[in-house]
Design an enzyme around this catalytic site. Structure first.
Site, PDB file in Angstrom:
ATOM      1  N   HIS A 169      29.589  78.501  21.739  1.00  0.00           N
ATOM      2  CA  HIS A 169      30.804  79.277  21.454  1.00  0.00           C
ATOM      3  C   HIS A 169      31.744  79.308  22.653  1.00  0.00           C
ATOM      4  O   HIS A 169      32.953  79.526  22.493  1.00  0.00           O
ATOM      5  CB  HIS A 169      30.411  80.694  21.040  1.00  0.00           C
ATOM      6  CG  HIS A 169      31.411  81.371  20.157  1.00  0.00           C
ATOM      7  ND1 HIS A 169      32.764  81.196  20.264  1.00  0.00           N
ATOM      8  CD2 HIS A 169      31.240  82.249  19.124  1.00  0.00           C
ATOM      9  CE1 HIS A 169      33.398  81.928  19.369  1.00  0.00           C
ATOM     10  NE2 HIS A 169      32.487  82.573  18.648  1.00  0.00           N
ATOM     11  N   GLU A 393      41.200  66.467   6.494  1.00  0.00           N
ATOM     12  CA  GLU A 393      41.227  65.210   5.732  1.00  0.00           C
ATOM     13  C   GLU A 393      40.648  64.065   6.550  1.00  0.00           C
ATOM     14  O   GLU A 393      41.185  63.677   7.583  1.00  0.00           O
ATOM     15  CB  GLU A 393      42.663  64.879   5.322  1.00  0.00           C
ATOM     16  CG  GLU A 393      42.760  63.689   4.393  1.00  0.00           C
ATOM     17  CD  GLU A 393      44.167  63.449   3.898  1.00  0.00           C
ATOM     18  OE1 GLU A 393      44.419  62.373   3.340  1.00  0.00           O
ATOM     19  OE2 GLU A 393      45.023  64.341   4.082  1.00  0.00           O
TER      20      GLU A 393
END
Length: 447
Positions: A169, A393
């Site tokens: 993180h 995408e």
């Protein structure tokens, strides 16, 4: 009608690992150390995620694996810190990232299952998904530092596959991870440009000098650790217990009814978001799932994270790759949680989120500089709503589903979109007895 996901049964996805290697940037990058902000310092733990794709005849799995590896090598040039390693600056006692191009983990694997066999489990994070996002490369020797980030591509019998990502993180928050995945996907296209230019300057969220703490920050616990030579950062971890995992689903109808219930007649214009009503319900359920018998004035505190990108001046770039979030605490008495109205609870959450001004955020960073503390609350409710990992995408198409992977933290629950009906799902991890009480309280709310 609310529903509770079945207890996950696919704990073993019959995974076979075919390749396990380290990937470095495709071009030479300068050796440097990267400063980490005060919020970066305390998020030293891994966040594993899984991104599922259906079969694409034009992109067989082997081709996808090759393209992904090449794309990773290219994207690690602007994201060179991802291939680095954490180091402790002995003069300051602060963690830094040594951009030493030691590499990002890359694993190629296969499963004996098909996505169809997993059925509804595909849209509910379950225990087996832990095998889709390895945190460590087992083939590395004990004297080799493990990567801060690892990718795993796993094929299924049907031709579909999953891309797992396990990232410390410290490197990225949710929005930073989304930008990274967009850039990774862009590099999988032939000669594709970066979608966004990453902003890697973490000094943008550095504490002021001298620090100016002008607000109380009850959401943090002061550890008052030593500073300078011989000191180290605070460790934000928790006890590892045997936990049960459940997915609690809220349908669009549930959410609509909850918003009506939450409407405060004294403030008709207040915005009541899906996250606010979900967080209020999770707070009530968690508060009374643990120890029984709280004093009337005893307080319960939840934490949630606020995106600072548009709240500081100048605004942080959307592609800010550090942790551009800050925990904020919301407290009330157990008596208020039990007997107060649901609208009152949602109002508490809403008002507290509005408190996160630029000056409050700067004061929080300065408080962390002075006290070297940690976020402190009973429960952290983290939102994946709106992150949009499924919008990324790739040449082989968009993910059909993305989700966090269960881990050992019982003090965190995740709220995310439910792919089945446009509602939301909440992933909860608790010891068995607490889970029974949590579930009962959840169902009681809708009776």
């Amino acid at each position: 009608m609310t529903s509770l996901s079945p207890i996950p049964t696919y704990e073993d996805l019959k995974i076979k690992i075919h390749e396990s290697s380290l990937v470095s940037p495709s071009q030479k990058t300068p050796r440097k150390s990267i400063y980490l902000s005060n919020i970066d310092q305390i998020l030293n733990y891994n966040i594993p995620t899984a991104h599922f794709f259906k079969r694409n005849p034009d992109f067989p799995y082997e081709n996808v694996a090759k393209k992904l590896k090449i794309a990773l090598q290219k994207v690690l040039v602007p994201y060179d810190f991802m291939a680095g390693r954490l180091e402790l600056n002995i003069q300051t006692g602060r963690l830094e990232v040594d951009c030493n191009v030691a590499g990002v983990g890359f694993v190629v694997a296969s499963s004996e299952f098909s996505l169809e066999e997993m059925g509804d489990f595909l849209v509910h994070p379950n225990l087996g998904y832990r095998q889709l996002a390895v945190e460590k490369l087992e083939n590395l020797g004990h004297d080799v530092d493990q990567p801060l980030c690892a990718f795993q591509i796993t094929s299924f019998k049907c031709g579909g596959f999953a891309i797992g990502m396990s990232t410390n993180h410290i490197l990225l928050d949710g929005m930073g991870a989304k930008a990274f995945m967009e850039n990774l996907a862009s590099q999988a296209f032939d000669d594709g440009p970066l979608v966004v230019v990453p902003c890697n300057d973490r000094h943008l969220l550095a504490a002021r000098f001298p620090p100016q703490v002008v607000f109380p920050h009850h959401e943090y616990l002061a550890l008052n650790l030593l500073t300078g030579e011989g000191s180290g950062p605070p460790v934000y971890d928790c006890e590892r217990e045997i936990l049960n995992f459940r997915i609690f689903k809220l349908s669009p109808t549930n959410i609509s009814n909850m918003k009506v219930k939450a409407k405060n007649t004294t403030n008709e214009k207040a915005k009541i978001s899906t996250f606010k009503v979900a967080a209020a319900l999770m707070w009530q359920c968690h508060a009374f799932s643990g120890d029984i018998g709280h004093g009337k004035e005893e307080k319960s505190t939840i934490l949630t994270s606020i995106n600072l990108r548009s709240r500081v001046i100048p605004n942080l770039a959307p592609s800010y790759s550090g942790n551009g979030v800050l925990p904020i605490g919301i407290s009330t008495t157990f008596e208020d949680l039990e007997k107060g109205s649901f609208s009152r609870l949602v109002e508490l959450i809403s008002n507290r989120l509005d408190d996160m001004t630029e000056e409050y955020a700067k004061s929080a960073f300065d408080w962390l500089e002075v006290h070297r503390g940690l976020p402190h609350g009973d429960y952290l409710i983290a939102s994946w709503i709106g992150l949009g990992f499924d919008e990324v995408e790739y040449p082989w198409g968009n993910p059909i589903y993305c989700c966090p992977v269960v881990n050992h933290r019982k003090d965190i629950c995740w709220v995310f979109r439910d792919a089945t009906d446009d509602g939301v799902a909440v992933m909860v991890a608790l010891p068995a007895e607490e889970m029974v009480r949590f579930e009962a309280l959840f169902y009681e709310f809708f009776r």
